[in-house]
Structure formats: structure tokens, C-alpha cells
Write a protein that holds these residues in place. Structure first.
Motif, PDB file in Angstrom:
ATOM      1  N   GLY A 205       0.782  -1.226   0.000  1.00  0.00           N
ATOM      2  CA  GLY A 205       0.000   0.000   0.000  1.00  0.00           C
ATOM      3  C   GLY A 205       0.814   1.276   0.000  1.00  0.00           C
ATOM      4  N   VAL A 206       2.063   1.244   0.492  1.00  0.00           N
ATOM      5  CA  VAL A 206       2.896   2.450   0.519  1.00  0.00           C
ATOM      6  C   VAL A 206       3.972   2.356  -0.552  1.00  0.00           C
ATOM      7  CG1 VAL A 206       4.444   3.878   1.894  1.00  0.00           C
ATOM      8  CG2 VAL A 206       2.442   2.828   2.967  1.00  0.00           C
ATOM      9  N   TYR A 207       4.898   1.429  -0.391  1.00  0.00           N
ATOM     10  CA  TYR A 207       6.015   1.318  -1.331  1.00  0.00           C
ATOM     11  C   TYR A 207       5.538   0.875  -2.717  1.00  0.00           C
ATOM     12  CZ  TYR A 207      10.290  -0.395  -3.512  1.00  0.00           C
ATOM     13  OH  TYR A 207      11.320  -0.628  -4.384  1.00  0.00           O
ATOM     14  N   GLY A 208       4.797  -0.237  -2.756  1.00  0.00           N
ATOM     15  CA  GLY A 208       4.364  -0.779  -4.040  1.00  0.00           C
ATOM     16  C   GLY A 208       3.470   0.186  -4.802  1.00  0.00           C
ATOM     17  N   GLU A 209       2.530   0.809  -4.099  1.00  0.00           N
ATOM     18  CA  GLU A 209       1.608   1.725  -4.773  1.00  0.00           C
ATOM     19  C   GLU A 209       2.355   2.930  -5.335  1.00  0.00           C
ATOM     20  OE1 GLU A 209      -2.606   4.037  -3.839  1.00  0.00           O
ATOM     21  OE2 GLU A 209      -1.874   2.430  -2.536  1.00  0.00           O
ATOM     22  N   ARG A 210       3.253   3.514  -4.555  1.00  0.00           N
ATOM     23  CA  ARG A 210       4.010   4.682  -5.037  1.00  0.00           C
ATOM     24  C   ARG A 210       4.948   4.287  -6.182  1.00  0.00           C
ATOM     25  NH1 ARG A 210       6.466   7.242   0.349  1.00  0.00           N
ATOM     26  NH2 ARG A 210       7.345   8.730  -1.150  1.00  0.00           N
ATOM     27  N   LYS A 211       5.498   3.078  -6.116  1.00  0.00           N
ATOM     28  CA  LYS A 211       6.403   2.631  -7.162  1.00  0.00           C
ATOM     29  C   LYS A 211       5.651   2.376  -8.471  1.00  0.00           C
ATOM     30  CE  LYS A 211      10.869   1.620  -7.511  1.00  0.00           C
ATOM     31  NZ  LYS A 211      11.938   2.560  -7.099  1.00  0.00           N
ATOM     32  N   ILE A 212       4.505   1.714  -8.376  1.00  0.00           N
ATOM     33  CA  ILE A 212       3.730   1.392  -9.575  1.00  0.00           C
ATOM     34  C   ILE A 212       3.180   2.659 -10.211  1.00  0.00           C
ATOM     35  CG2 ILE A 212       1.653   0.238 -10.420  1.00  0.00           C
ATOM     36  CD1 ILE A 212       2.158  -1.928  -8.314  1.00  0.00           C
ATOM     37  N   ILE A 213       2.629   3.570  -9.396  1.00  0.00           N
ATOM     38  CA  ILE A 213       2.102   4.818  -9.941  1.00  0.00           C
ATOM     39  C   ILE A 213       3.229   5.641 -10.554  1.00  0.00           C
ATOM     40  CG2 ILE A 213       1.039   7.019  -9.314  1.00  0.00           C
ATOM     41  CD1 ILE A 213      -0.695   5.538  -7.354  1.00  0.00           C
ATOM     42  N   GLY A 214       4.412   5.598  -9.938  1.00  0.00           N
ATOM     43  CA  GLY A 214       5.559   6.283 -10.522  1.00  0.00           C
ATOM     44  C   GLY A 214       5.879   5.767 -11.911  1.00  0.00           C
ATOM     45  N   ARG A 215       5.858   4.457 -12.082  1.00  0.00           N
ATOM     46  CA  ARG A 215       6.106   3.873 -13.408  1.00  0.00           C
ATOM     47  C   ARG A 215       5.004   4.252 -14.393  1.00  0.00           C
ATOM     48  NH1 ARG A 215      11.348   2.792 -14.149  1.00  0.00           N
ATOM     49  NH2 ARG A 215      12.211   1.676 -12.372  1.00  0.00           N
ATOM     50  N   MET A 216       3.758   4.284 -13.917  1.00  0.00           N
ATOM     51  CA  MET A 216       2.655   4.679 -14.788  1.00  0.00           C
ATOM     52  C   MET A 216       2.820   6.113 -15.273  1.00  0.00           C
ATOM     53  SD  MET A 216      -0.713   3.056 -12.962  1.00  0.00           S
ATOM     54  CE  MET A 216      -1.012   1.284 -12.938  1.00  0.00           C
ATOM     55  N   GLN A 217       3.427   6.954 -14.440  1.00  0.00           N
ATOM     56  CA  GLN A 217       3.581   8.368 -14.758  1.00  0.00           C
ATOM     57  C   GLN A 217       5.002   8.698 -15.227  1.00  0.00           C
ATOM     58  OE1 GLN A 217       2.329  10.109 -11.061  1.00  0.00           O
ATOM     59  NE2 GLN A 217       0.160   9.750 -11.460  1.00  0.00           N
ATOM     60  N   SER A 218       5.753   7.683 -15.650  1.00  0.00           N
ATOM     61  CA  SER A 218       7.091   7.850 -16.226  1.00  0.00           C
ATOM     62  C   SER A 218       8.064   8.516 -15.249  1.00  0.00           C
ATOM     63  CB  SER A 218       7.017   8.662 -17.532  1.00  0.00           C
ATOM     64  OG  SER A 218       6.230   7.993 -18.484  1.00  0.00           O
ATOM     65  N   ARG A 219       8.071   8.065 -14.015  1.00  0.00           N
ATOM     66  CA  ARG A 219       9.048   8.509 -13.026  1.00  0.00           C
ATOM     67  C   ARG A 219       9.430   7.307 -12.166  1.00  0.00           C
ATOM     68  NH1 ARG A 219       6.072   9.376  -8.316  1.00  0.00           N
ATOM     69  NH2 ARG A 219       3.816   9.594  -8.641  1.00  0.00           N
ATOM     70  N   TYR A 220      10.448   7.476 -11.337  1.00  0.00           N
ATOM     71  CA  TYR A 220      11.005   6.332 -10.617  1.00  0.00           C
ATOM     72  C   TYR A 220      10.194   5.927  -9.381  1.00  0.00           C
ATOM     73  CZ  TYR A 220      15.228   6.602 -13.452  1.00  0.00           C
ATOM     74  OH  TYR A 220      16.101   6.580 -14.493  1.00  0.00           O
ATOM     75  N   GLY A 221       9.623   6.898  -8.700  1.00  0.00           N
ATOM     76  CA  GLY A 221       9.007   6.582  -7.424  1.00  0.00           C
ATOM     77  C   GLY A 221      10.079   6.548  -6.336  1.00  0.00           C
TER      78      GLY A 221
END
Length: 425
Positions: free
Chosen positions: A62-78
Motif C-alpha cells: 500500500g505504501v512502497y508498491g503503490e508509489r512505485k507502480i504509480i511512478g512507473r505509470m507516470q514515467s518517473r522512478y518513485g
């Protein structure tokens, strides 16, 4: 060692973690005073479900995975600073919240403002009491566990309203009022959709109000309720997204409109309790969906070789991914759009879906619940789901041909145009 386990007749028992708890409780019952073992059983259930499953999932899904996946969706690292690949970022966030000062406005209702986060946490622990992680891995296998889950999940709304009202802040109060309005609006189609699942799984051999019974029904007929009633599954996902304030339905915390909604005056660990338990409730809703709609701990016979609790956790995280996906791709709806969508679209569609499923259930009962017919019902309902959605959308005025395919200027879109600028672009 794995080959020896597979060769034994007790491989099923070796996969079931309930055997470990049974051994602990049987041994404790022999040395502890009478009745203490029941308290120990509750503590084991809390540790197993919440501290071992929910808390790590909160931090790394919910914290690490969600921020990481959304970062990839938005073309950034997270997150990529704290620890290798950013794996220590959830720990860093938790330490920051624990050491951050929790401010309380001087004109707020201090008692209510302190109690609200505590009341928000308690139901998040209780909902996992009836979730079956395996054939015998359920703390309270009550016959009406579905009603228990729905009743417990309605309590957080009260604590969120308390948080918004007690802060003595107009933006907090606006957010709290939106929370209540959203809960009232989306609870009706949510319950109507779940009624369709209950109607499908209720027969002389199973109780449709028992979550374990619904899992066993899916295992018996080798089909998931999500395939038998796809409309109920989709309506459930949309409704719980709204009730959990997940983007794109997070109007209660819309920072572009009302700062942070009911959380505006919260800081430090008091805010952290709300944030962490929001993820906990999302995991609970995902676990509930995996149980009711995705066959729970079963997977068409694979549970004979893979531990059922691992299958269940995988399905839970897969459903949680849908929350992440919608958050990273869809824009936020307006408050009026969200309310209208619940009453004018979801509720009529849910009622019509319930009518269809009830009719099919009566016909199926006349055929003595022949297993092959459930696949025919599923195929018909998939087609009907598409027809119902498009037909009702057309009835409500939606026209795909009129949908703009390119960005329009404010003037062309019918928005506000200052006087004297009619000819300017």
C-alpha cells in the motif's frame, strides 16, 4: 524434503497453518487456567492476520508498491532513495510520522479529535476476523459473516465524521459531510450488488451469507462469482472505491477544493493512523472481494499443491492492484458527478442485475442446480452486462458520437468567456 512431503498423505495438513495454531492452543490448554486459551486464540488470530499479513502489506504494497507502480505509470522512478531500490522508504515514513509533532487546534473539540483516530483503527482489525485465509484458517466462521463484515465496515464513517466535525474547520466539516453523503449514496448499490452474489451462492448445500460457504460454492462449481455476475463485481469495485476515498472518487480529501478534507487539522501519528488504516480498509475490501467474487483460497485444484493462504493473498493483492491502477490513470470526479453516478446509474443497473440473477436462480433451482448450467448463466450474464450498461447509459443521454476526441478551448466547450474576448482564441 519437499519430495517427502508430497509423497505423504498429510501434505494437505502440512500446508494448513491452522494445524500449527491447534498444536499451540492444545498445549497451552493443558498448562494454562481454564478460559485463558480463548484469549490466547484471539491474540494468535490478531498476530496472524493483522501483524503478519495486514501490516507488511500496508508498508510494502500500500505504501512502497503503490508509489512505485504509480511512478512507473507516470514515467518517473518513485521511491528510490531510502535503502536499495527505495525499500526502506516505508520505514523512513513511519519514523517521520512517529517523531513529528501532532498539533491540535486550540478551538477544536480536543477529546473527540483524539478519540476519532482510535475509533478508526478498531474496525480495521475486526473485519479480518471472518475472512477465510484457508479451509480452516478463519478466526470466526459465523453463518452470517457477510453481514458482520458489512456492519463493521460501516463504522469508520462515524469516526471520520467525528474527525471532521471536531476540528472546528470549515474545510474539515465539508470533507466530513462529503464522507457521509458518499457512504449513504454508495452503500445502497453496494449492498444490492452483494445481494446478487448471495442469491447465486445460496442453495440447499451452502449458506450464501457465509464467506467460507461462498468459497466452497465456487470450489464446488469450479467457477467464480465474478464470472457469473460480472456487473455485481464491477459495481462492488466502484462502490468500495468511493467509500474508501480512493482516486478518482476521493472528493472527501480533494486538495484542489477543500485542502485535505476531514484530515486538514491532523498531523503526526494521528494523521498516520488515518492514512495507514485507509490502506488497511482497502486491503480488507480486497480480501472480501477475493473471497466473494474470486473464489477465495481456491484456484481450480491448485490449492492441493500450493498453500491456500498463498493463493488467497495473491488474489487479494491482485484486486488491490485495481485500486492502484485507477488511482494512477483516472482524474478525480466532481462531487455532484459522483452523487449522480451512484443514484442515477449504479443503483438502477444494480437493481436490474439483481432481477436478472434472481430469475436465473429460480430457473436453476428448477433444474436441480445442474452444474453445467452455471456456465451457461455466466455466458449470458457477461453479454447482458454489456447490454445493460450501454442501454442505460444511452437512456441517460450518453452519446459516444458527441464525445470530443481532441481538447477544446473554453469558448468551444461552453465555459466562461470574459466580455470583449469573444473573437480571441
Amino acid at each position: 524434503m519437499a519430495a517427502i512431503f508430497l509423497a505423504t498423505d498429510n501434505w494437505y495438513d502440512l500446508r494448513d497453518l491452522a494445524n500449527l495454531t491447534d498444536a499451540i492452543l492444545d498445549g497451552a490448554d493443558k498448562i494454562l487456567p481454564f478460559g485463558v486459551v480463548y484469549v490466547l486464540a484471539a491474540l494468535i488470530g490478531f498476530v496472524a492476520s493483522f501483524l503478519i499479513f495486514v501490516l507488511p502489506s500496508q508498508l510494502y504494497v500500500g505504501v512502497y508498491g503503490e508509489r512505485k507502480i504509480i511512478g512507473r505509470m507516470q514515467s518517473r522512478y518513485g521511491p528510490n532513495r531510502a535503502g536499495p531500490f527505495g525499500l526502506l522508504q516505508p520505514i523512513a515514513d513511519a519514523i517521520k510520522l512517529l517523531t513529528k509533532e501532532a498539533l491540535t487546534p486550540t478551538k477544536s473539540d480536543r477529546v473527540v479529535m483524539y478519540i476519532a483516530p482510535i475509533l478508526f483503527v478498531a474496525p480495521a482489525v475486526l473485519i479480518f476476523a471472518v475472512i477465510p485465509f484457508g479451509p480452516r484458517m478463519v478466526f470466526a466462521d459465523v453463518p452470517v459473516s457477510l453481514l458482520y463484515f458489512m456492519a463493521i465496515t460501516s463504522l469508520p464513517v462515524i469516526s471520520m465524521f467525528m474527525a471532521g466535525w471536531s476540528a472546528n474547520n470549515k474545510y474539515s466539516l465539508f470533507g466530513a459531510m462529503r464522507i457521509v453523503a458518499m457512504a449513504i449514496s454508495y452503500e445502497v448499490p453496494l449492498v444490492t450488488a452483494l445481494l446478487a452474489a448471495v442469491v447465486i451462492t445460496s442453495n440447499p448445500a451452502s449458506n450464501g451469507l457465509s464467506l467460507q460457504g461462498m468459497v466452497l460454492w465456487a470450489d464446488d462449481f469450479k467457477i467464480w462469482v465474478a464470472f457469473v455476475s460480472p456487473l455485481a463485481f464491477v459495481i462492488y469495485f466502484i462502490c468500495v472505491s468511493a467509500e474508501l476515498n480512493r482516486t478518482p472518487t476521493d472528493i472527501a480529501e480533494a486538495e484542489s477544493e477543500i485542502v485535505a478534507g476531514y484530515l486538514t487539522e491532523y498531523s503526526g501519528m494521528k494523521w498516520g493512523l488515518f492514512y495507514g488504516m485507509d490502506i488497511g480498509y482497502a486491503l480488507g475490501a480486497s480480501a472480501f472481494a477475493a473471497t466473494v467474487f474470486l473464489g477465495g483460497w481456491t484456484f481450480f485444484g491448485l490449492e492441493k499443491w500450493v498453500p491456500p493462504w498463498m493463493i488467497f493473498i495473491g488474489k487479494t493483492h491482485l484486486f488491490y492492484f485495481l485500486f492502484i491502477w485507477t488511482r494512477g490513470t483516472l482524474p478525480r470526479l466532481r462531487a455532484d458527478q459522483l452523487m449522480a453516478f451512484a443514484w442515477k446509474f449504479l443503483l438502477p443497473v444494480a437493481i436490474f442485475n439483481l432481477l436478472v440473477v434472481t430469475t436465473e436462480r429460480m430457473w436453476w433451482s428448477d433444474q436441480d442446480y445442474t452444474k453445467g448450467l452455471i456456465y451457461l448463466i455466466a455466458a449470458v450474464n457477461v453479454l447482458l452486462a454489456v447490454v445493460i450498461v450501454f442501454a442505460w447509459a444511452h437512456f441517460m443521454g450518453y452519446r459516444p458520437d458527441e464525445t470530443p476526441t481532441r481538447p477544446r478551448l473554453v469558448k468551444n466547450a461552453g465555459g466562461y468567456v470574459p466580455i470583449g474576448s469573444e473573437g480571441k482564441q
